[in-house]
Design an enzyme around this catalytic site. Structure first.
Site, mmCIF file in Angstrom:
data_model
loop_
_atom_site.group_PDB
_atom_site.id
_atom_site.type_symbol
_atom_site.label_atom_id
_atom_site.label_comp_id
_atom_site.label_asym_id
_atom_site.label_seq_id
_atom_site.Cartn_x
_atom_site.Cartn_y
_atom_site.Cartn_z
ATOM 1 N N ASP A 215 77.899 61.166 33.532
ATOM 2 C CA ASP A 215 78.761 60.725 34.639
ATOM 3 C C ASP A 215 78.063 59.574 35.374
ATOM 4 O O ASP A 215 76.849 59.616 35.597
ATOM 5 C CB ASP A 215 79.005 61.887 35.597
ATOM 6 C CG ASP A 215 80.011 61.545 36.679
ATOM 7 O OD1 ASP A 215 81.208 61.674 36.415
ATOM 8 O OD2 ASP A 215 79.577 61.139 37.775
ATOM 9 N N ILE A 216 78.830 58.549 35.739
ATOM 10 C CA ILE A 216 78.270 57.409 36.458
ATOM 11 C C ILE A 216 78.066 57.794 37.920
ATOM 12 O O ILE A 216 79.004 58.245 38.586
ATOM 13 C CB ILE A 216 79.206 56.184 36.359
ATOM 14 C CG1 ILE A 216 79.428 55.804 34.889
ATOM 15 C CG2 ILE A 216 78.617 54.993 37.125
ATOM 16 C CD1 ILE A 216 80.460 54.716 34.675
ATOM 17 N N ASN A 223 83.592 51.259 43.066
ATOM 18 C CA ASN A 223 85.005 50.909 42.963
ATOM 19 C C ASN A 223 85.555 50.446 44.304
ATOM 20 O O ASN A 223 86.255 49.437 44.402
ATOM 21 C CB ASN A 223 85.798 52.131 42.478
ATOM 22 C CG ASN A 223 86.465 51.887 41.146
ATOM 23 O OD1 ASN A 223 86.251 50.867 40.507
ATOM 24 N ND2 ASN A 223 87.279 52.819 40.715
ATOM 25 N N ASP A 232 85.803 48.758 36.148
ATOM 26 C CA ASP A 232 86.054 48.757 34.706
ATOM 27 C C ASP A 232 84.897 48.118 33.950
ATOM 28 O O ASP A 232 84.532 48.552 32.852
ATOM 29 C CB ASP A 232 87.349 48.000 34.401
ATOM 30 C CG ASP A 232 88.588 48.735 34.887
ATOM 31 O OD1 ASP A 232 88.468 49.931 35.218
ATOM 32 O OD2 ASP A 232 89.656 48.112 34.946
ATOM 33 N N GLU A 258 85.210 58.269 34.843
ATOM 34 C CA GLU A 258 83.870 57.702 34.693
ATOM 35 C C GLU A 258 82.947 58.685 33.991
ATOM 36 O O GLU A 258 81.733 58.605 34.105
ATOM 37 C CB GLU A 258 83.287 57.314 36.058
ATOM 38 C CG GLU A 258 82.966 58.457 36.989
ATOM 39 C CD GLU A 258 84.142 58.884 37.865
ATOM 40 O OE1 GLU A 258 83.885 59.594 38.845
ATOM 41 O OE2 GLU A 258 85.298 58.512 37.581
#
Length: 350
Positions: A215-216, A223, A232, A258
């Protein structure tokens, strides 16, 4: 009357869909339009429920989310349409082959009768003139059989070519339906399919199976700060890092917005841990620049959780254990890899 009413309703749905798209700032692409026309006309309950959930939650309809919605609810329809189309072509081809075979059967029967008649004539008329008529008749009948055999061969070859093209087309459609539109890696459908197959092999062949979930970190903050196009860009970058370090036979997939997963058949836990750490360190070491302005985005980091299949457990249980380890990486400071035994690798431990 009914046709005019249907046309009127269709125009109303179209206008409503365009108004909704404008309201939520959604680009008027054919894919987005297909999603929102379904919502406006209430023709897909599952899609409508999903969209209402996003609207009520105040989610922003980014390019990523729009692509996911189309992929989830319309890509499988493409496969169904392709199968129906292919079925129609095959029916026509098989019908043509059947006609050719029936004609060949008739000619074979006629050729058999010609040979039988020639045999009787040879016995009854052994003179030179009779022999000439006999030979001419046989030559003519044989020529007809040769033409029919050639026609049958050509028809079968054409059908074989058509089947090959249909198979290639179906494989291409299926590949597109199993690929994440934003990153080009596998999507959640392929992830699920690959994990099911890997679990079955692990159970029957008694080989290790490891699963990495990734996971980011602080993705929503990126964002909100830099916009969805930059978000993106980050997703594509992380997908590239995972793909670069995954081994042969591993499947890298975008598991959620994500979130990513790597299905690792025949891979021991220590090997999976090494791969995860390579990914984590690679992501952390890179500084990203915003493409549109060259602004420094700073360091991106990821958190990872690893689980290894245990005999008899379900796919859901395997995912849950990996997700639990991922959650632990998040709660203990992020930019970490957590494995089944509770050990955590992080930047500070490196």
């Amino acid at each position: 009357m009914n046709g005019r009413l249907l046309g009127k309703e269709g125009r109303e749905f179209a206008l409503k869909a365009l108004d909704l798209m404008d309201q939520f700032g959604i680009a008027p692409t054919p894919e987005n339009y297909a999603v929102w026309v379904c919502f406006a006309s209430d023709t897909n309950p599952e899609l409508c429920e999903t969209l209402r959930g996003h609207v009520e939650a105040g989610d922003a309809f980014s390019e990523t989310l729009n692509a996911e919605l189309f992929e989830q609810y319309f890509q499988w329809k493409a496969i169904q349409d392709a199968i129906l189309e292919s079925g129609g072509v095959m029916c026509r081809e098989l019908g043509a082959v059947q006609e050719t075979l029936e004609a060949a059967e008739r000619d074979t029967l006629a050729y058999g009768k010609a040979l039988e008649g020639a045999s009787h004539e040879l016995i009854a008329s052994p003179d030179a003139q009779g022999m000439k008529r006999l030979v001419e008749g046989l030559v003519s009948a044989t020529a007809r059989m040769q033409r029919r055999s050639q026609a049958l061969e050509d028809r079968l070859q054409a059908t074989s070519n058509e089947v090959t093209q249909l198979r290639s087309h179906l494989e291409k459609v299926r590949e597109e339906a199993m690929t994440d539109a934003l990153t080009g890696i596998a999507n959640s459908k392929r992830f699920d399919e690959s994990l099911r197959r890997a679990r079955r092999d692990a159970e029957t062949k008694k080989q290790p199976l490891s699963l990495i979930l990734c996971d980011i970190d602080f993705f929503k903050r990126f964002n909100d700060t830099w916009g969805h196009q930059t978000g993106d860009q980050i997703i594509r970058f992380v997908a590239g890092c995972l793909t670069r370090h995954a081994g042969e036979g591993h499947l890298v997939a975008r598991y959620g917005g994500e979130e990513f997963g790597i299905v690792m058949p025949n891979t021991a836990p220590n090997v999976a841990e090494q791969v995860a750490e390579k990914i984590r360190k690679t992501v952390e070491s890179k500084k990203l620049l915003r493409k549109s302005t060259n602004e420094d985005l700073g360091n991106i980091t990821v958190s990872l959780g690893i689980a290894t299949y245990q005999d008899g457990e379900s796919i859901e249980e395997l995912i849950e254990r990996s997700d639990t380890n991922l959650y632990r990486s998040k709660t203990e400071g992020r930019n970490r890899t957590t494995v089944d035994d509770g050990r955590t690798n992080s930047r500070s431990a490196a």
